[in-house]
Design a protein around this motif. Structure first.
Motif, PDB file in Angstrom:
ATOM      1  N   ILE A 150       0.734  -1.056  -0.021  1.00 30.86           N
ATOM      2  CA  ILE A 150       0.003   0.120   0.040  1.00 30.86           C
ATOM      3  C   ILE A 150       0.966   1.077   0.211  1.00 30.86           C
ATOM      4  CG2 ILE A 150      -1.721   1.299   1.273  1.00 30.86           C
ATOM      5  CD1 ILE A 150      -2.147  -1.909   2.236  1.00 30.86           C
ATOM      6  N   THR A 151       0.798   1.945  -0.952  1.00 33.61           N
ATOM      7  CA  THR A 151       1.806   3.178  -1.208  1.00 33.61           C
ATOM      8  C   THR A 151       1.174   4.553  -1.228  1.00 33.61           C
ATOM      9  OG1 THR A 151       1.555   2.446  -3.614  1.00 33.61           O
ATOM     10  CG2 THR A 151       3.418   1.469  -2.421  1.00 33.61           C
ATOM     11  N   VAL A 159       8.382   4.336  -4.407  1.00 35.88           N
ATOM     12  CA  VAL A 159       8.244   3.557  -3.187  1.00 35.88           C
ATOM     13  C   VAL A 159       7.459   2.325  -3.417  1.00 35.88           C
ATOM     14  CG1 VAL A 159       6.560   3.532  -1.126  1.00 35.88           C
ATOM     15  CG2 VAL A 159       7.799   5.589  -1.581  1.00 35.88           C
ATOM     16  N   SER A 179      -1.593   4.706  -4.296  1.00 36.88           N
ATOM     17  CA  SER A 179      -2.339   5.865  -3.867  1.00 36.88           C
ATOM     18  C   SER A 179      -3.227   6.291  -4.785  1.00 36.88           C
ATOM     19  CB  SER A 179      -1.638   6.945  -3.615  1.00 36.88           C
ATOM     20  OG  SER A 179      -2.153   8.157  -3.472  1.00 36.88           O
ATOM     21  N   GLN A 180      -4.579   6.468  -4.573  1.00 40.89           N
ATOM     22  CA  GLN A 180      -5.708   6.901  -5.559  1.00 40.89           C
ATOM     23  C   GLN A 180      -5.319   7.996  -6.213  1.00 40.89           C
ATOM     24  OE1 GLN A 180      -5.826   6.762  -2.108  1.00 40.89           O
ATOM     25  NE2 GLN A 180      -6.945   8.391  -1.165  1.00 40.89           N
ATOM     26  N   ARG A 181      -4.463   8.984  -5.610  1.00 40.28           N
ATOM     27  CA  ARG A 181      -4.040  10.140  -6.241  1.00 40.28           C
ATOM     28  C   ARG A 181      -3.112  10.024  -7.339  1.00 40.28           C
ATOM     29  NH1 ARG A 181      -2.516  12.428  -0.486  1.00 40.28           N
ATOM     30  NH2 ARG A 181      -4.551  12.433   0.521  1.00 40.28           N
ATOM     31  N   ILE A 237      -2.632   0.347  10.132  1.00 35.30           N
ATOM     32  CA  ILE A 237      -2.471  -0.972   9.297  1.00 35.30           C
ATOM     33  C   ILE A 237      -1.566  -2.002   9.983  1.00 35.30           C
ATOM     34  CG2 ILE A 237      -1.220  -1.858   7.105  1.00 35.30           C
ATOM     35  CD1 ILE A 237      -2.431   0.589   5.587  1.00 35.30           C
ATOM     36  N   LEU A 251       5.798   1.999   7.332  1.00 40.06           N
ATOM     37  CA  LEU A 251       6.539   3.318   7.391  1.00 40.06           C
ATOM     38  C   LEU A 251       5.479   4.270   7.302  1.00 40.06           C
ATOM     39  CD1 LEU A 251       8.160   0.963   5.668  1.00 40.06           C
ATOM     40  CD2 LEU A 251       9.482   2.718   4.852  1.00 40.06           C
ATOM     41  N   GLY A 252       5.771   5.144   8.454  1.00 38.25           N
ATOM     42  CA  GLY A 252       4.769   6.416   8.795  1.00 38.25           C
ATOM     43  C   GLY A 252       5.547   7.603   8.413  1.00 38.25           C
ATOM     44  N   CYS A 285       9.023  12.369   2.608  1.00 36.32           N
ATOM     45  CA  CYS A 285       9.185  11.713   4.390  1.00 36.32           C
ATOM     46  C   CYS A 285      10.572  12.088   4.630  1.00 36.32           C
ATOM     47  CB  CYS A 285       8.907  10.183   4.275  1.00 36.32           C
ATOM     48  SG  CYS A 285      10.025   9.256   3.471  1.00 36.32           S
ATOM     49  N   PHE A 385       3.689  18.109   5.864  1.00 34.29           N
ATOM     50  CA  PHE A 385       3.874  17.688   4.517  1.00 34.29           C
ATOM     51  C   PHE A 385       3.571  18.359   3.468  1.00 34.29           C
ATOM     52  CE2 PHE A 385       3.825  13.782   1.607  1.00 34.29           C
ATOM     53  CZ  PHE A 385       5.025  13.405   2.168  1.00 34.29           C
ATOM     54  N   SER A 456       7.532   6.876  12.967  1.00 40.08           N
ATOM     55  CA  SER A 456       7.942   6.877  11.452  1.00 40.08           C
ATOM     56  C   SER A 456       8.067   5.586  10.908  1.00 40.08           C
ATOM     57  CB  SER A 456       9.386   7.729  11.129  1.00 40.08           C
ATOM     58  OG  SER A 456       9.292   8.899  11.337  1.00 40.08           O
TER      59      SER A 456
HETATM   60  P1  NAD Z   1      -1.802   8.553   3.305  1.00 40.28           P
HETATM   61  O1  NAD Z   1      -1.421   7.987   4.647  1.00 40.28           O
HETATM   62  O2  NAD Z   1      -2.962   9.462   2.826  1.00 40.28           O
HETATM   63  O3  NAD Z   1      -2.077   7.144   2.268  1.00 40.28           O
HETATM   64  C1  NAD Z   1      -1.226   6.084   2.030  1.00 40.28           C
HETATM   65  C2  NAD Z   1      -1.843   4.717   1.609  1.00 40.28           C
HETATM   66  O4  NAD Z   1      -2.629   4.291   2.418  1.00 40.28           O
HETATM   67  C3  NAD Z   1      -2.508   5.194   0.292  1.00 40.28           C
HETATM   68  O5  NAD Z   1      -2.196   4.111  -0.666  1.00 40.28           O
HETATM   69  C4  NAD Z   1      -3.944   5.384   0.818  1.00 40.28           C
HETATM   70  O6  NAD Z   1      -5.009   5.181  -0.237  1.00 40.28           O
HETATM   71  C5  NAD Z   1      -4.132   4.417   1.941  1.00 40.28           C
HETATM   72  N1  NAD Z   1      -5.143   5.030   2.937  1.00 40.28           N
HETATM   73  C6  NAD Z   1      -5.374   6.270   3.040  1.00 40.28           C
HETATM   74  N2  NAD Z   1      -6.297   6.299   4.435  1.00 40.28           N
HETATM   75  C7  NAD Z   1      -6.300   5.055   4.764  1.00 40.28           C
HETATM   76  C8  NAD Z   1      -7.091   4.631   5.830  1.00 40.28           C
HETATM   77  N3  NAD Z   1      -7.816   5.543   6.595  1.00 40.28           N
HETATM   78  N4  NAD Z   1      -6.884   3.374   6.030  1.00 40.28           N
HETATM   79  C9  NAD Z   1      -6.182   2.556   5.465  1.00 40.28           C
HETATM   80  N5  NAD Z   1      -5.403   2.947   4.372  1.00 40.28           N
HETATM   81  C10 NAD Z   1      -5.298   4.177   4.023  1.00 40.28           C
HETATM   82  O7  NAD Z   1      -0.200   9.204   2.809  1.00 40.28           O
HETATM   83  P2  NAD Z   1      -0.203  10.030   1.537  1.00 40.28           P
HETATM   84  O8  NAD Z   1      -0.783  11.338   1.603  1.00 40.28           O
HETATM   85  O9  NAD Z   1      -0.472   9.224   0.222  1.00 40.28           O
HETATM   86  O10 NAD Z   1       1.397  10.139   1.511  1.00 40.28           O
HETATM   87  C11 NAD Z   1       2.254  10.995   2.378  1.00 40.28           C
HETATM   88  C12 NAD Z   1       2.498  10.336   3.904  1.00 40.28           C
HETATM   89  O11 NAD Z   1       3.342   9.354   3.331  1.00 40.28           O
HETATM   90  C13 NAD Z   1       3.309  11.279   4.694  1.00 40.28           C
HETATM   91  O12 NAD Z   1       2.880  11.176   5.897  1.00 40.28           O
HETATM   92  C14 NAD Z   1       4.753  11.032   4.547  1.00 40.28           C
HETATM   93  O13 NAD Z   1       5.668  11.336   5.413  1.00 40.28           O
HETATM   94  C15 NAD Z   1       4.535   9.421   4.419  1.00 40.28           C
HETATM   95  N6  NAD Z   1       5.720   8.821   3.703  1.00 40.28           N
HETATM   96  C16 NAD Z   1       6.571   7.999   4.455  1.00 40.28           C
HETATM   97  C17 NAD Z   1       7.656   7.487   3.819  1.00 40.28           C
HETATM   98  C18 NAD Z   1       8.538   6.591   4.852  1.00 40.28           C
HETATM   99  O14 NAD Z   1       9.504   6.328   4.158  1.00 40.28           O
HETATM  100  N7  NAD Z   1       8.458   6.760   6.010  1.00 40.28           N
HETATM  101  C19 NAD Z   1       7.827   7.469   2.649  1.00 40.28           C
HETATM  102  C20 NAD Z   1       6.768   8.202   1.796  1.00 40.28           C
HETATM  103  C21 NAD Z   1       5.805   9.000   2.324  1.00 40.28           C
END
Ligand code: NAD
Length: 498
Positions: A150-151, A159, A179-181, A237, A251-252, A285, A385, A456
């Motif tokens: 899940i990315t 990623v 990601s849906q975006r 998750i 990874l958060g 991130c 972010f 994180s």
């Molecule tokens: P997001 O958490 O909104 O979404 C990540 C994924 O989770 C997507 O595929 C999305 O569809 C899914 N998702 C969204 N809401 C969900 C829910 N309630 N339950 C289950 N799944 C859900 O993240 P984003 O806005 O796409 O990406 C940015 C975030 O990712 C930032 O917080 C960034 O720090 C983090 N990130 C972390 C790393 C790392 O290595 N730690 C790397 C890249 C991005």
């Protein structure tokens, strides 16, 4: 609207969702606000079908000799190289980052495929001869089974490829929920994997948001889940997958501190800080989102940061003169503006205001810098972010490290200094998993793991490097003893004595 629908990839077939009441999300070009594609979310049945396809492909794929699985990765790597520019432009289109940033992302993605090509060596086990008299022991690695990924939106190519090549070459099958975006790069990765000769069902792509993830989390045929996303999503998750008995790496988010000592080369340090804080519009991130000026450097640091940041040119990522692209969505820009307004109401000083900058039709927000931020403010506590940098002041390295270590996050941190002693103190005492010394974006290369700490990262084994191979394999330890086979004594003449 003439935008095309995004396919899913299930059991070797690229196809549109067949469901009648399917939810359809627009995919935007963040630089123009234009709809570039329509994304039908996969239904529960379609996701189940993808998982079942991955399950039925697993026995054959996991039985393919490791060097042959690696050959698929070599072919995949060649295809990624061949399509390098196209893939980079696709990232620009759906994510908005600049072309050099997108090229950097695709290059880092290919490096993970390079790593996966080394599977025949990296998947080797270990053994010890004669652990007891006449007994040997060996450790052998086996694939885990069906893995899901899940990315997030911010690296639509890199990623996913932190996970996919390592999982596949280790003999697993995979269901990707991008990601849906930014779903377009994910489908393109599927096309190139198919072209590289990956058998049907080994790799699948489904679409959606929380509901799709929940189907994967609850599915009894999914053995392992990798997620990269915001802290709330990663921790949810992690907890749910673990409760359902799945192996998980999550990874958060991040709040990365960049400490600038007063013995640092200020101009060069600030150039690194600007690229860290505002590269990819702050949507990394590993982005530095807090700068800590130590000792006498504070005033000059803010002046230099403001000066360099105000010269960044905003625009569409594919235009050569653009230094910084838009943020991903208008809602995100509005949320970031909310943080800026709140910061203005408090004690912090807005040293550079990015509101209203950039082309009006896209989701642009210019570089924004707050000075005099304190650890009680949301500007410091939360992951924003986006292109908003908070500056704090500290009297010495101890105070700076105290600020850094008080953060709930521990993804990355950097120090800028000309003192080996300060660098050493930082390396030993900073509570973050990826550290930079005079480096603003401390991104480990593919052969090292991506090692966030605290909020994180949730889990044990990180993405990429040997950790990646360990996450996507389970091990057996075999203890063997072989007795000398009993033999007949042929030295005596037949019938002797009887
Ligand atoms: P997001 O958490 O909104 O979404 C990540 C994924 O989770 C997507 O595929 C999305 O569809 C899914 N998702 C969204 N809401 C969900 C829910 N309630 N339950 C289950 N799944 C859900 O993240 P984003 O806005 O796409 O990406 C940015 C975030 O990712 C930032 O917080 C960034 O720090 C983090 N990130 C972390 C790393 C790392 O290595 N730690 C790397 C890249 C991005």
């Amino acid at each position: 609207m003439s935008a095309t629908k995004v396919n899913s990839f299930i059991g070797g077939t690229f196809r549109e969702s067949t469901a009648e009441d399917v939810f359809v999300d627009p995919v935007f070009d963040p630089a123009t606000g234009e709809t570039i594609a329509l994304l039908p979310y996969s239904t529960k049945e379609e996701i189940d079908e993808a998982v079942r396809a991955a399950r039925s492909a697993f026995p054959d794929w996991s039985n393919v000799p490791v060097p042959d699985r690696a050959q698929v990765m070599f072919r995949f790597k060649n295809l990624l190289e061949e399509h390098f520019e196209e893939l980079s432009l696709l990232v620009v289109r759906e994510n908005g980052k600049t072309l050099p940033e997108a090229r950097g992302e695709v290059r880092r993605a290919i490096e993970v495929v390079d790593l996966a090509c080394g599977a025949p060596t990296l998947l080797m086990g270990t053994n010890l001869d004669q652990i007891a008299d006449g007994i040997d022991e060996e450790l052998v690695r086996f694939p885990v089974g069906v893995c899901a990924g899940i990315t997030p939106f911010n690296f639509p190519n890199m990623v996913p490829l932190w996970m996919i090549p390592v999982a596949l070459v280790a003999g697993n099958t995979f269901v990707h929920k991008p990601s849906q975006r930014t779903p377009l790069s994910a489908v393109r990765i599927g096309e190139l994997l198919a072209e590289a000769g990956l058998p049907d069902g080994v790799f699948n792509v489904v679409h959606g948001a929380k509901e799709a993830v929940d189907v994967l989390l609850a599915h009894p045929e999914v053995d392992a889940i990798s997620v990269v996303g915001s802290v709330g999503v990663a921790s949810y998750i992690y907890a749910t997958a673990a409760a359902n008995g799945k192996r998980v790496q999550a990874l958060g988010g991040a709040k990365n501190h960049l400490i600038v000592m007063d013995d640092a080369d200020l101009e060069r340090s600030v150039t690194a800080l600007i690229s860290s804080a505002f590269g990819n519009a702050g949507q990394r991130c590993l982005a530095g989102s807090v700068a800590v000026g130590v000792g006498s450097v504070g005033e000059e640091l803010v002046r230099e940061l403001t000066d360099q940041a105000s010269r960044l040119r905003l625009g569409p990522g594919a235009e050569p003169e653009t230094d910084m692209g838009p943020v991903i969505r208008d809602e995100r820009r509005k949320e970031l503006i909310g943080y800026i307004e709140e910061g203005q109401e408090g004690e912090a000083t807005l040293a550079l205001d990015g509101r209203g900058l950039g082309p009006s039709q896209g989701f642009f927000l210019g570089p924004t810098i707050f000075d005099g931020v304190t650890p009680d403010m949301r500007l410091w506590k939360e992951e924003l972010f986006g292109p908003v940098l908070s500056v704090l002041r500290a009297t010495d390295i101890d105070e700076a490290l105290g600020m850094l270590n008080a953060s709930a996050y521990g993804n990355a941190a950097s120090i800028f200094t000309s003192s080996g002693h300060n660098a050493r103190e930082f390396k030993r005492r900073a509570e973050a998993g990826m550290l930079g010394v005079n480096v603003g974006v401390a991104a480990p290369m593919a052969f090292f793991p991506f090692t966030g700490w605290k909020s994180s990262f949730f889990g044990d084994l990180h993405a990429t490097g040997l950790d990646g191979f360990r996450f996507y394999t389970k091990q057996k330890v075999v203890t063997s003893r072989w007795w000398l086979a009993p033999t007949l004594d042929h030295s005596q003449p037949e019938g002797r004595g009887h």
